[in-house]
Design an enzyme around this catalytic site. Sequence first.
Site: not given
Ligand code: PGA
Length: 259
Positions: A9-11, A96, A98, A168, A174, A214, A235-236
């Site tokens: 998930n590159w956001k 998600h 966010e 999640e 993050g 994470s 994500g990251g």
């Molecule tokens: P993260 O994000 O790996 O950067 O914690 C995961 C996500 O929000 O899907």
Amino acid sequence: MRKQIIAANWKMNKDVNETSEFIYAFQNEMKGVVTAAEVVICPPFIALDTAFELLQGSPFKLGAQNLHFEEDGAFTGEISARMLKSLGAHYVIVGHSERRQYFGETDEIVAKKVKKALSADLKVILCVGESLAERDGGVTEKVLERQVKAALAGLTEQQLASLVIAYEPIWAIGTGRNATPQQAQDAHAFIRKTVAGMLGEHASAALTIQYGGSVKPENAVELLSQPDVDGALVGGASLKADSFAKIVKSSPKEIPTAH
Ligand code: PGA
């Protein structure tokens, strides 16, 4: 048998050029690697087309990060399920944290998006998870149950086969602070039990439940070896081809038999 899915998930990261660079590098990292996991890459909308072209002929699937629940119409700036389909998207992330937190997505909106995506023949990665205050307040299970029940209400067992849940915990996203493997396992087992209560043991035993928050090369093996953890939403650590490839390589080669 349960499918393992590792999704990136590159956001709101990477433009078209950076997307191309990543895909070349990732395919290079993955040369000759045998994995039972399905790999899904979810770039921003603007890079879906490029990503689709570059992924042609590879086993890696394309996903989007969001969609609108209406078919089409006067919704400036929004993207429909049909549009995503036409770009070659196979998956779409829905709900998600966010989106829930910064864009006001309620359980009701998330449920509408799930239905729309499924009706357009897109597979759904449905995100659920509690905040730190909710975990500290001892209501994690209550929150997960509410989110799962709202999003899955009215779905058939057949529709569930096109859905993946990503657990999640918001406090782990993050932050560098992942859930412990035991915390992940407990939440996943609870989600599976909740789904069993709605759609039966058979359907819930086959449901892929990813962990997200994470995930990185250093903790992936331990998290992914939990019996109810069937993959990761990353994500990251998915922004660099080598670290994402390492996570994919961490997933067990054998698919554990559903229990
Ligand atoms: P993260 O994000 O790996 O950067 O914690 C995961 C996500 O929000 O899907």
